[in-house]
Design a protein around this motif. Structure first.
Motif, PDB file in Angstrom:
ATOM      1  N   TRP A   1     -13.931 -33.034  13.904  1.00 23.64           N
ATOM      2  CA  TRP A   1     -14.365 -32.975  15.364  1.00 23.64           C
ATOM      3  C   TRP A   1     -15.522 -32.123  15.362  1.00 23.64           C
ATOM      4  CZ3 TRP A   1      -9.111 -32.747  14.556  1.00 23.64           C
ATOM      5  CH2 TRP A   1      -8.420 -33.953  14.788  1.00 23.64           C
ATOM      6  N   TYR A   2     -16.532 -32.402  16.146  1.00 20.56           N
ATOM      7  CA  TYR A   2     -17.394 -31.296  16.701  1.00 20.56           C
ATOM      8  C   TYR A   2     -17.895 -31.845  18.172  1.00 20.56           C
ATOM      9  CZ  TYR A   2     -21.823 -33.877  15.718  1.00 20.56           C
ATOM     10  OH  TYR A   2     -23.116 -34.804  15.855  1.00 20.56           O
ATOM     11  N   GLY A   3     -18.952 -31.150  18.683  1.00 22.33           N
ATOM     12  CA  GLY A   3     -19.297 -31.516  19.990  1.00 22.33           C
ATOM     13  C   GLY A   3     -18.346 -31.631  21.099  1.00 22.33           C
ATOM     14  N   GLY A   4     -17.293 -31.016  21.076  1.00 26.28           N
ATOM     15  CA  GLY A   4     -16.290 -31.217  21.998  1.00 26.28           C
ATOM     16  C   GLY A   4     -15.370 -32.518  22.087  1.00 26.28           C
ATOM     17  N   GLY A   5     -14.944 -32.921  20.849  1.00 27.20           N
ATOM     18  CA  GLY A   5     -13.971 -33.837  20.751  1.00 27.20           C
ATOM     19  C   GLY A   5     -14.662 -35.106  19.981  1.00 27.20           C
ATOM     20  N   LEU A   6     -15.992 -35.113  19.488  1.00 30.75           N
ATOM     21  CA  LEU A   6     -16.437 -36.373  18.976  1.00 30.75           C
ATOM     22  C   LEU A   6     -16.127 -36.249  17.754  1.00 30.75           C
ATOM     23  CD1 LEU A   6     -20.164 -35.997  20.348  1.00 30.75           C
ATOM     24  CD2 LEU A   6     -18.249 -37.437  21.341  1.00 30.75           C
ATOM     25  N   ARG A   7     -15.566 -37.606  16.941  1.00 33.23           N
ATOM     26  CA  ARG A   7     -14.924 -37.412  15.453  1.00 33.23           C
ATOM     27  C   ARG A   7     -16.092 -37.860  14.635  1.00 33.23           C
ATOM     28  NH1 ARG A   7      -9.563 -38.009  15.478  1.00 33.23           N
ATOM     29  NH2 ARG A   7      -9.670 -39.048  13.437  1.00 33.23           N
ATOM     30  N   VAL A   8     -16.764 -36.905  14.570  1.00 33.11           N
ATOM     31  CA  VAL A   8     -18.204 -36.881  13.659  1.00 33.11           C
ATOM     32  C   VAL A   8     -17.645 -37.357  12.192  1.00 33.11           C
ATOM     33  CG1 VAL A   8     -18.287 -34.528  13.010  1.00 33.11           C
ATOM     34  CG2 VAL A   8     -20.307 -36.061  12.962  1.00 33.11           C
ATOM     35  N   ALA A   9     -16.614 -36.844  11.652  1.00 31.21           N
ATOM     36  CA  ALA A   9     -16.236 -37.051  10.238  1.00 31.21           C
ATOM     37  C   ALA A   9     -14.594 -37.348  10.327  1.00 31.21           C
ATOM     38  CB  ALA A   9     -16.306 -35.853   9.433  1.00 31.21           C
ATOM     39  N   PRO A  10     -14.252 -38.597  10.662  1.00 32.34           N
ATOM     40  CA  PRO A  10     -12.862 -38.993  10.869  1.00 32.34           C
ATOM     41  C   PRO A  10     -11.870 -38.939   9.949  1.00 32.34           C
ATOM     42  CG  PRO A  10     -14.414 -40.931  11.148  1.00 32.34           C
ATOM     43  CD  PRO A  10     -15.237 -39.695  11.088  1.00 32.34           C
TER      44      PRO A  10
END
Length: 295
Positions: free
Chosen positions: A198-207
């Motif tokens: 996660w980054y950016g407040g809960g965005l799953r950038v690298a799931p």
């Protein structure tokens, strides 16, 4: 390690000043369970590292109370030692804490801290700074920079609002990546080097990122037109952006990222200069409480 002695390293500014309330309730519950708790307030990220290292040196379990920046800073004081870390999320993004959750109820959290095992997990190192979650260079780092400079609401939506504002005037970048010794170039919008999903407040950038695989997940976004960038931003919430054309991922132990113009570099939500940047994994170098056992 001694689960009867805790040191809480607290960022007093985290969560618009709510971090103190979080740790007051948790410290009370820990003391009621028979543990001793020292609460130390940070003056800076480097001070957080010093406080974490001092607590580790006397055998305390360390609590990082704040956002991702404080987590990474405290972790820097513990890496390579036998000290155990737990995260009490009290910041804006709280992304790394998602991988090692504690119960919200103070009494339940205290019980978990006394009993849950600590597991070795990886950290990254970006130009000498320990990074718990991820480092990025490109449009997302610019959005993070904007959110910080404009003092947007201390809420995850602030990152997404800043992202929309930055995308409106963004131009593609020529990147060069050296990934485990192999060099390639591409034109695009961002490079994210992730240790955690996660980054950016809960965005799953690298799931697919794992904290214990000894590898970093590199996510690159090509020169998508603005409409497709907005679609990708929406897909980040569910980690489905990797299915979109122009977005690629790979795994590596070390990556160096350079760009054809100065760009902000951010790591764990904190500024790390303007590039280039080299990020390497440090496998199993941190002991973290609350990481779920692999299935």
């Amino acid at each position: 390690m001694n689960r009867d002695q805790f040191t809480a390293v607290v960022n007093p500014a985290a969560g618009a000043g709510t971090a103190a309330g979080h740790i007051t309730r948790l410290a009370r519950a820990l003391r009621e369970s028979g543990a001793a708790v020292t609460v130390s307030y940070t003056r800076s990220l480097s001070h957080a590292t010093e406080l974490g290292a001092a607590a580790a040196a006397v055998g305390h379990t360390v609590l990082a109370v704040g956002g991702d920046g404080v987590v990474g800073a405290v972790a820097a004081g513990l890496v390579g030692s036998d000290a155990e870390l737990a995260i009490v999320p009290a910041g804006r993004g709280n992304d790394f804490a998602r991988g090692a959750p504690l119960p919200a109820d103070p009494a339940a959290a205290a019980q978990a801290l006394r009993t849950l095992p600590g597991r070795p997990v990886d950290v990254a190192e970006a130009d000498g700074r320990v990074v718990a979650g991820s480092a990025c260079i490109g449009v997302d780092a610019a959005a993070n920079d904007l959110a910080n400079r404009r003092r947007l609401p201390r809420h995850p939506i602030a990152y997404q609002l800043a992202g929309l504002a930055v995308i409106a005037g963004w131009r593609p970048v020529e990147y060069t990546l050296t990934v485990d010794g192999q060099t390639t170039s591409f034109t695009g919008h961002t490079v994210v080097v992730a240790n955690a999903p996660w980054y950016g407040g809960g965005l799953r950038v690298a799931p697919h990122a794992r904290l214990d695989d000894g590898l970093l997940d590199i996510v690159t976004v090509g020169a998508l037109p603005r409409g497709r960038m907005l679609r990708a931003l929406a897909a980040l919430r569910h980690g489905t952006h990797l299915e979109l054309p122009g977005i690629e991922t790979r795994r590596a132990r070390t990556v160096t990222v350079t760009a054809n113009r100065p760009l902000p570099v951010y790591a764990d939500g904190e500024p790390l200069g303007s590039g280039p940047v080299t990020v390497s994994v440090r496998p199993g170098d941190l002991r973290l409480i609350g990481v779920p056992q692999p299935a």
